[in-house]
Every structure is written in structure tokens, then in C-alpha cells.
Write an enzyme that holds these catalytic residues in place. Structure first.
Site, mmCIF file in Angstrom:
data_model
loop_
_atom_site.group_PDB
_atom_site.id
_atom_site.type_symbol
_atom_site.label_atom_id
_atom_site.label_comp_id
_atom_site.label_asym_id
_atom_site.label_seq_id
_atom_site.Cartn_x
_atom_site.Cartn_y
_atom_site.Cartn_z
ATOM 1 C CD GLU A 21 -37.912 57.055 90.488
ATOM 2 O OE1 GLU A 21 -39.587 57.992 90.049
ATOM 3 O OE2 GLU A 21 -37.374 56.396 88.639
ATOM 4 C CB SER A 33 -39.591 60.010 87.133
ATOM 5 O OG SER A 33 -39.665 59.991 86.069
ATOM 6 N NE ARG A 35 -40.082 53.922 89.007
ATOM 7 C CZ ARG A 35 -40.960 53.332 89.162
ATOM 8 N NH1 ARG A 35 -41.978 52.408 89.942
ATOM 9 N NH2 ARG A 35 -41.808 53.467 88.156
HETATM 10 C C1 LIG Z 1 -34.812 58.281 79.671
HETATM 11 C C2 LIG Z 1 -35.451 57.387 81.257
HETATM 12 C C3 LIG Z 1 -35.832 56.761 81.142
HETATM 13 C C4 LIG Z 1 -36.595 56.008 81.856
HETATM 14 N N1 LIG Z 1 -37.576 55.586 83.222
HETATM 15 C C5 LIG Z 1 -37.651 54.214 84.339
HETATM 16 C C6 LIG Z 1 -38.312 53.919 84.050
HETATM 17 O O1 LIG Z 1 -39.700 53.855 83.697
HETATM 18 N N2 LIG Z 1 -38.454 53.278 85.542
HETATM 19 C C7 LIG Z 1 -37.932 52.848 86.044
HETATM 20 O O2 LIG Z 1 -37.585 51.979 87.599
HETATM 21 N N3 LIG Z 1 -36.488 54.005 86.375
HETATM 22 C C8 LIG Z 1 -36.509 54.908 84.934
HETATM 23 N N4 LIG Z 1 -35.603 55.197 84.849
HETATM 24 C C9 LIG Z 1 -34.451 55.934 85.397
HETATM 25 C C10 LIG Z 1 -32.645 54.584 85.477
HETATM 26 O O3 LIG Z 1 -33.009 54.107 84.076
HETATM 27 C C11 LIG Z 1 -32.999 52.999 86.466
HETATM 28 O O4 LIG Z 1 -32.144 54.361 88.115
HETATM 29 C C12 LIG Z 1 -31.646 52.365 85.774
HETATM 30 O O5 LIG Z 1 -31.892 50.840 86.809
HETATM 31 C C13 LIG Z 1 -30.161 52.726 86.203
HETATM 32 O O6 LIG Z 1 -29.382 51.864 86.030
HETATM 33 P P1 LIG Z 1 -28.319 52.041 85.814
HETATM 34 O O7 LIG Z 1 -27.462 50.883 85.588
HETATM 35 O O8 LIG Z 1 -28.509 53.538 84.758
HETATM 36 O O9 LIG Z 1 -27.788 52.890 87.090
HETATM 37 P P2 LIG Z 1 -26.333 53.994 87.850
HETATM 38 O O10 LIG Z 1 -26.775 54.924 87.063
HETATM 39 O O11 LIG Z 1 -25.598 53.566 86.418
HETATM 40 O O12 LIG Z 1 -26.260 54.063 88.996
HETATM 41 C C14 LIG Z 1 -27.758 54.401 90.082
HETATM 42 C C15 LIG Z 1 -27.491 54.052 90.862
HETATM 43 O O13 LIG Z 1 -26.942 52.803 91.622
HETATM 44 C C16 LIG Z 1 -25.836 52.070 91.751
HETATM 45 N N5 LIG Z 1 -25.328 50.540 90.991
HETATM 46 C C17 LIG Z 1 -25.090 50.752 89.472
HETATM 47 N N6 LIG Z 1 -25.206 49.302 89.529
HETATM 48 C C18 LIG Z 1 -24.719 49.189 90.953
HETATM 49 C C19 LIG Z 1 -24.708 47.355 91.544
HETATM 50 N N7 LIG Z 1 -24.312 46.338 90.233
HETATM 51 N N8 LIG Z 1 -24.377 47.637 92.544
HETATM 52 C C20 LIG Z 1 -24.330 48.401 93.759
HETATM 53 N N9 LIG Z 1 -24.879 49.801 92.949
HETATM 54 C C21 LIG Z 1 -25.279 49.638 92.197
HETATM 55 C C22 LIG Z 1 -25.381 54.103 91.025
HETATM 56 O O14 LIG Z 1 -24.297 53.848 92.711
HETATM 57 C C23 LIG Z 1 -25.906 54.354 91.819
HETATM 58 O O15 LIG Z 1 -26.336 54.569 92.893
HETATM 59 C C24 LIG Z 1 -35.254 56.383 82.974
HETATM 60 C C25 LIG Z 1 -33.935 57.119 82.896
HETATM 61 C C26 LIG Z 1 -34.738 58.156 81.755
HETATM 62 C C27 LIG Z 1 -32.644 58.342 81.569
#
Ligand SMILES: Cc1cc2nc3c(=O)[nH]c(=O)nc-3n(C[C@H](O)[C@H](O)[C@H](O)COP(=O)(O)OP(=O)(O)OC[C@H]3O[C@@H](n4cnc5c(N)ncnc54)[C@H](O)[C@@H]3O)c2cc1C
Length: 322
Positions: A310, A214, A140
Site C-alpha cells: 500500500e 498499513s 486504496r
Molecule cells: C500510523 C498511520 C496510520 C494510517 N492509517 C491509514 C488509514 O487508516 N487509512 C488510509 O487510507 N491510510 C492510512 N495511512 C496512510 C496515510 O495516512 C495516507 O496515505 C495519507 O493520505 C498520506 O498523506 P500524506 O500527506 O502524508 O502523503 P505523502 O506520504 O506525503 O504522499 C503520498 C503520495 O502522494 C503523493 N502526493 C502527496 N500530496 C500530493 C498532492 N497534493 N498532489 C499529488 N500527489 C501528492 C506523494 O508524492 C506520494 O506519492 C496511515 C499512515 C500512518 C503513518
């Protein structure tokens, strides 16, 4: 502001300077905890497109826009009979955010299917290609959460996917779910469906109950320390990893302290998954952070283990000044 292309991102840099407002980069918003209302230019990365950039007998390389929804990419790869992403089905969020924390689930991380990524350096506006070793992927974790935090915007990610299928079903309940589904020699699609089923049963849907997945990472401790803990807590689970270290499921630590299903006003610990902190409505990021702190404190007192968050906690200091 929406960025549908690299040019839009460069435009946003100018706009941010013009308005005198810092920038916040948003993907799908599924891994952030907002502490306050922010006076910032929010740049939603919406670059789309999935393109095949090369192919041989065994593999295909797909270049994918950062704004593509992660699970849509998984479904696309399955539709093309490609394997490699099936265990990562239904992880919320966008492709561009996936390398940030090297998303992982059910024994697979994107690192294993990663080819390279393209990102714009915020201070110069130039595009840089990052190969796998440049990203320093960890559990992660990546360079984008550390040394290069807030310095690059990921615009495209390329994945190397397989035409042959080597199933990875040893983790969690995948095998038993596949058996119940009657999938004896499971295809990538079968595995994806099993993962979707398990996730839907165990995890709250953020559209229905506010959560960011998480909240904590699974901590790792030395083997020596693990053996000491076992004397007091004989049932503590541990998974040996490299360097004589042991990974402990954070969910077990939290559950053992009786937190599962507990509420603290409008926030609480999910009743099925103690790693997930939820907002039942009417709370703010600080309430969740406080609940997280209480859990960290108790885990530290009882087990002498420090839980690391995380989720990305976002306040004024995390905004990007241009
Ligand atoms: C119900 C649930 C289950 C989940 N299960 C998992 C799992 O099994 N495994 C896992 O690893 N994660 C899991 N996650 C966490 C999440 O899905 C991941 O971290 C995912 O990659 C976040 O994507 P996002 O586009 O929503 O990012 P955001 O929440 O929008 O952004 C996350 C971070 O990345 C930055 N960011 C976003 N896009 C970019 C870009 N293009 N360039 C530079 N920076 C950027 C943002 O500024 C922020 O700091 C889960 C979340 C939820 C709600």
C-alpha cells in the site's frame, strides 16, 4: 520548496528545470518509504484554506486546500455539525494526498464524501477538474496511483458533507467503544472520539515510532480459491465482495505466520498491528522493503496469495522529470 498557492507550483516547475533537478511532491510524508537520499527539488504542498462553496437544506460543499492536515479538516467538519468524515478521524497526512489512495477506515472511504478535485497537469501547467468518476477510486487506489501517476499535482479537494447524520458504526470496535463511552445515540463527534481512541490504542504514532501505516493492502481472491484455502486453514477469515470475490485480512495472514512483534535488526512488525512495519531507529527504507519482501514470500508460499504494497516506495525512478 513550499507551495502555498497554484502560482508557487508553477514557479517550482520553472525552478526544477532551471536547476536540472527532478521534482518530488510531498504531502505530510506519512505514506512514503524512501529508499535513498534523493537529489531532487522537494515540493511540499502547503496550500491552506477551507471554504464553503455551496449549501442546501441537506448538504454543504467545502473546498479545501491540499496542504490542510486531514484530521484538522475532520475536526472542522465536526465543529460545523457536518457528518461524513468522522470515521476517517486521525488518518495522518494532508487533504491533497487523500484522493491518491482513496483513504479509508472503519467502513468509510473518502469516495463517499468526495465532490471533485482540482489538479495541475505537470506537463502543461493547466488546471483540470476531476469529478468522482474521473478519479476511478478503488480500494486504496485511484487513477493517480495508476495511469496518471506523477502527472498531476492536486491543489484542492471539494467534499460534500451532510447536515443530517447517518451513523456508520458496524465496523471493528466502534460500537463497543461507543457503548463504553455511554453514547447511546452517537453523534458524529462521539464516533470521531471513538475512532481516535481505537486508533491511538492500536497504531503506533509515526512521531514516536517510524512507520507508514498499513504496509500491505488486504488481498482479494476468488470464492473458489477461498473455499480451497478453508480446507487447509479452517479459521481463515474472508469478507465477500462484488464479483464472487473474497477480501482476506492481510493482518491475519501475517499474524498466522508468526510475524507479529518479530524484529529483523532495526526494523520489525508492530507488536499490536501486524500490517504495520516499523523502524526502531537506525535503519533505512531498504531494510523495511526487505522485511516486506520476506513477509510477501512467506505469505505466497503458505497461502499462494500475493500481498500488494500500500505504501509508496520512492527511489530515483519515482521522481518527476520536467
Ligand atoms: C500510523 C498511520 C496510520 C494510517 N492509517 C491509514 C488509514 O487508516 N487509512 C488510509 O487510507 N491510510 C492510512 N495511512 C496512510 C496515510 O495516512 C495516507 O496515505 C495519507 O493520505 C498520506 O498523506 P500524506 O500527506 O502524508 O502523503 P505523502 O506520504 O506525503 O504522499 C503520498 C503520495 O502522494 C503523493 N502526493 C502527496 N500530496 C500530493 C498532492 N497534493 N498532489 C499529488 N500527489 C501528492 C506523494 O508524492 C506520494 O506519492 C496511515 C499512515 C500512518 C503513518
Amino acid at each position: 520548496m513550499k507551495a502555498e498557492s497554484k502560482e508557487d507550483i508553477l514557479l517550482a516547475f520553472k525552478q526544477s528545470q532551471l536547476l536540472g533537478k527532478p521534482l518530488f511532491i510531498l504531502g505530510g510524508g506519512s505514506n512514503i518509504l524512501l529508499l535513498e537520499d534523493l537529489d531532487a527539488l522537494v515540493l511540499k504542498i502547503s496550500i491552506l484554506g477551507i471554504d464553503k462553496i455551496s449549501e442546501d437544506d441537506q448538504q454543504v460543499i467545502l473546498k479545501v486546500g491540499a496542504g490542510v492536515v486531514w484530521h484538522d479538516l475532520v475536526l472542522y467538519s465536526l465543529d460545523q455539525n457536518l457528518s461524513g468524515l468522522e470515521n476517517l478521524s486521525l488518518i495522518p497526512g494532508t487533504v491533497g494526498a487523500a484522493p491518491m489512495q482513496n483513504i479509508g477506515a472503519y467502513g468509510v472511504e473518502i469516495k463517499s464524501a468526495f465532490e471533485h478535485l482540482e489538479a495541475i497537469e505537470i506537463s502543461t501547467g493547466t488546471t483540470r477538474i476531476f469529478q468522482e468518476k474521473d478519479c476511478r477510486f478503488g480500494y486504496r487506489d485511484s487513477i493517480f496511483k495508476n495511469e496518471l501517476k506523477g502527472k498531476y499535482i492536486i491543489t484542492h479537494v471539494a467534499f460534500r458533507l451532510n447536515k443530517d447524520h447517518q451513523p456508520n458504526i458496524s465496523y471493528g470496535d466502534i460500537q463497543s467503544t461507543l457503548q463504553k463511552m455511554g453514547a447511546i445515540r452517537p453523534s458524529p463527534l462521539n464516533i470521531s472520539k471513538a475512532v481516535v481512541q481505537i486508533r491511538q490504542q492500536k497504531l503506533p504514532d509515526p512521531k514516536e515510532l517510524g512507520n507508514a501505516g498499513s504496509f500491505f493492502k488486504n488481498p482479494t481472491i476468488s470464492l473458489e480459491r477461498y473455499n480451497q484455502l478453508k480446507e487447509k486453514h479452517s479459521e481463515i477469515p474472508g469478507y465477500p465482495i462484488a464479483g464472487d470475490r473474497v477480501k482476506i485480512p492481510a493482518a491475519w495472514l501475517i499474524d498466522t505466520l508468526g510475524w507479529k512483534g518479530k524484529r529483523m535488526g532495526p526494523v520489525g512488525v508492530h507488536e499490536k498491528q501486524p500490517l504495520v512495519l516499523v523502524n526502531y531507529g537506525g535503519s533505512n527504507g531498504s531494510d523495511i522493503l526487505e522485511l516486506g519482501r520476506k513477509i510477501q514470500e512467506q505469505v505466497c508460499t503458505e497461502f499462494n496469495i500475493r500481498l500488494e504494497r500500500e505504501v509508496n516506495v520512492i527511489g530515483r525512478e519515482q521522481l518527476i522529470q520536467l
